[in-house]
Design an enzyme around this catalytic site. Sequence first.
Site, PDB file in Angstrom:
ATOM      1  N   PRO A 160       0.821  -1.212   0.000  1.00 21.90           N
ATOM      2  CA  PRO A 160       0.000   0.000   0.000  1.00 21.90           C
ATOM      3  C   PRO A 160       0.852   1.257   0.000  1.00 21.90           C
ATOM      4  O   PRO A 160       1.933   1.287   0.598  1.00 21.90           O
ATOM      5  CB  PRO A 160      -0.788  -0.091   1.315  1.00 21.90           C
ATOM      6  CG  PRO A 160       0.049  -0.938   2.202  1.00 21.90           C
ATOM      7  CD  PRO A 160       0.888  -1.832   1.332  1.00 21.90           C
TER       8      PRO A 160
ATOM      9  N   ARG B 198      -0.923   4.892  -1.047  1.00 23.35           N
ATOM     10  CA  ARG B 198      -1.903   5.931  -0.767  1.00 23.35           C
ATOM     11  C   ARG B 198      -2.604   5.738   0.583  1.00 23.35           C
ATOM     12  O   ARG B 198      -2.818   6.685   1.322  1.00 23.35           O
ATOM     13  CB  ARG B 198      -2.942   5.913  -1.885  1.00 23.35           C
ATOM     14  CG  ARG B 198      -3.875   7.104  -1.889  1.00 23.35           C
ATOM     15  CD  ARG B 198      -5.007   6.878  -2.899  1.00 23.35           C
ATOM     16  NE  ARG B 198      -4.601   6.416  -4.192  1.00 23.35           N
ATOM     17  CZ  ARG B 198      -4.340   7.210  -5.235  1.00 23.35           C
ATOM     18  NH1 ARG B 198      -4.451   8.513  -5.116  1.00 23.35           N
ATOM     19  NH2 ARG B 198      -3.977   6.703  -6.393  1.00 23.35           N
TER      20      ARG B 198
ATOM     21  N   CYS C  40       0.573  29.624 -15.312  1.00 25.61           N
ATOM     22  CA  CYS C  40      -0.055  30.120 -16.533  1.00 25.61           C
ATOM     23  C   CYS C  40      -0.691  29.029 -17.377  1.00 25.61           C
ATOM     24  O   CYS C  40      -0.288  28.795 -18.524  1.00 25.61           O
ATOM     25  CB  CYS C  40       1.003  30.852 -17.359  1.00 25.61           C
ATOM     26  SG  CYS C  40       1.814  32.080 -16.373  1.00 25.61           S
ATOM     27  N   GLU C  41      -1.610  28.311 -16.791  1.00 25.30           N
ATOM     28  CA  GLU C  41      -2.391  27.314 -17.531  1.00 25.30           C
ATOM     29  C   GLU C  41      -3.773  27.268 -16.901  1.00 25.30           C
ATOM     30  O   GLU C  41      -3.892  27.288 -15.681  1.00 25.30           O
ATOM     31  CB  GLU C  41      -1.780  25.907 -17.383  1.00 25.30           C
ATOM     32  CG  GLU C  41      -0.432  25.752 -17.998  1.00 25.30           C
ATOM     33  CD  GLU C  41      -0.080  24.291 -18.268  1.00 25.30           C
ATOM     34  OE1 GLU C  41      -0.996  23.455 -18.397  1.00 25.30           O
ATOM     35  OE2 GLU C  41       1.121  24.015 -18.348  1.00 25.30           O
TER      36      GLU C  41
HETATM   37  N1  LLP Z   1       2.657  -1.350  -6.125  1.00 26.73           N
HETATM   38  C1  LLP Z   1       2.883  -1.014  -7.401  1.00 26.73           C
HETATM   39  C2  LLP Z   1       3.604  -1.943  -8.282  1.00 26.73           C
HETATM   40  C3  LLP Z   1       2.419   0.216  -7.896  1.00 26.73           C
HETATM   41  O1  LLP Z   1       2.641   0.549  -9.165  1.00 26.73           O
HETATM   42  C4  LLP Z   1       1.725   1.099  -7.025  1.00 26.73           C
HETATM   43  C5  LLP Z   1       1.240   2.388  -7.507  1.00 26.73           C
HETATM   44  C6  LLP Z   1       1.541   0.697  -5.681  1.00 26.73           C
HETATM   45  C7  LLP Z   1       2.014  -0.531  -5.276  1.00 26.73           C
HETATM   46  C8  LLP Z   1       0.841   1.577  -4.679  1.00 26.73           C
HETATM   47  O2  LLP Z   1      -0.481   1.805  -5.024  1.00 26.73           O
HETATM   48  P1  LLP Z   1      -1.430   2.570  -3.979  1.00 26.73           P
HETATM   49  O3  LLP Z   1      -1.589   1.690  -2.768  1.00 26.73           O
HETATM   50  O4  LLP Z   1      -0.779   3.846  -3.626  1.00 26.73           O
HETATM   51  O5  LLP Z   1      -2.688   2.754  -4.727  1.00 26.73           O
HETATM   52  N2  LLP Z   1      -0.045   9.128  -9.170  1.00 26.73           N
HETATM   53  C9  LLP Z   1      -1.307   8.442  -9.083  1.00 26.73           C
HETATM   54  C10 LLP Z   1      -1.175   7.063  -8.508  1.00 26.73           C
HETATM   55  C11 LLP Z   1      -0.186   6.183  -9.234  1.00 26.73           C
HETATM   56  C12 LLP Z   1      -0.041   4.800  -8.645  1.00 26.73           C
HETATM   57  C13 LLP Z   1       1.100   4.081  -9.257  1.00 26.73           C
HETATM   58  N3  LLP Z   1       1.361   2.780  -8.709  1.00 26.73           N
HETATM   59  C14 LLP Z   1      -2.291   9.289  -8.287  1.00 26.73           C
HETATM   60  O6  LLP Z   1      -1.925  10.390  -7.853  1.00 26.73           O
HETATM   61  O7  LLP Z   1      -3.443   8.899  -8.118  1.00 26.73           O
END
Ligand code: LLP
Length: 420
Positions: free
Chosen positions: A276, A278, A344-345
């Site tokens: 995890p 996020r 500026c967007e």
């Molecule tokens: N494991 C792998 C292989 C991943 O690619 C990711 C996230 C995670 C774990 C963690 O996922 P989470 O638990 O955080 O959902 N920038 C985007 C999110 C990109 C996620 C990329 N991979 C946003 O701001 O929503």
Amino acid sequence: MDHFGFKKGEIYAEDLAVGEIAEQVGTPFYCYSTETLIRHYNVFCQAFTGHDFLLCYAVKANSNQAIIKTLADQGSGADVVSEGELRRALEAGISASKIVYSGVAKTEKEMAFALGQDIFQFNVESEPELIQLSRVATDMGKVAAISFRINPDVDAKTHAKISTGMSENKFGIPWTRAREIYADAAKLPGIRVQGVDLHIGSQLTDLEPFAEAFRRIVTLVEDLRSDGHDISVLDLGGGLGIPYDREETKPPLPLEYGEMVKSIVGHLGCRIIIEPGRLLVGNAGILVSKVIFVKQGEDRKFLIIDAAMNDLVRPSMYNAYHEIVAVRESDTPTVPYDVVGPVCETGDTFARGRQLPELNSGDLVVIRSAGAYGAVMSSTYNTRRLIPEVLVKGADYAITRARPDYEDIIGLDKIPQWLQ
Ligand code: LLP
């Protein structure tokens, strides 16, 4: 639950008034809560009590050393996707034996560095990557422990840009070809197959896509075992979503997620790894910003704040919703604002028509749920300085990344000799 709430008429981070930190640090800045982070970590681990379980924090969500170290002190492992992230995890005190290395294409140099550290596992995403890893490991006299990232062809039902488990996505090896590729891997020198890995996407608010993918993995593990592979690790990725809009979205709780995982894969007797990102840091962080001007347009009212899309890109990039709150409590009637930054967007917009109490230049606002994919995705676009990160613990705080000077940014550029 997080530790950013109203006390005495204004928002506090744990036991500190956000306004007071703003006065000392200047705005905009990211502010993280230690208590919230630790609470999220513990809630997640509790969901797997009684099982051989390792939480590997997805460092990409927030890779500040202080954040990683806080989690490392709780016993966390790490999921990394580059040599840089691997170095960050090691430097923050996470043991290599708790590190998994994901990512769609690792270079030879990155592989060699990780092999030299004896990390727990490589998550391999393609045949060329497998062959290269075998070669690099053999040259070094090492054996790489691997899982293949399986693409289960399941729709995670999340934003298209963060959906990774469908056959059209670049990630993993197709689940339909997995047996053949595992058989090839078993014959290669420098490779020891130990598990299966997947990650179908991020910000999932429904358990069913996870369950569908995990059921597919169970069948695969049974097939692989009958083919003679010793499968002892299941890395099920990250992806569990958080309530950005607490009125609207109620993602499943970690406990419900844990029950679902155990009920589907528990009988396989594998070590379970979850990655995890996020869920641990998202709601453990806020972005604090100051109103520069309030501008009345033809028919819209713009709240122009000193944070911008270069500081938090999620609203511009994914149309992401973030709660925005005035730091001072007020009982004046609310008015609809378009909350925008100075870049500026037109895309530099955090929210449109957001109801907030009447605000003036100098007032502070907080953008919530900014702990994950906030600071790590920031840039110096418009030659704006990266903003400070602050970690709060009780009534203490520390600046965990300082605001750079302009010379630090401009000084990176070099004038060629012929222009001097
Ligand atoms: N494991 C792998 C292989 C991943 O690619 C990711 C996230 C995670 C774990 C963690 O996922 P989470 O638990 O955080 O959902 N920038 C985007 C999110 C990109 C996620 C990329 N991979 C946003 O701001 O929503």
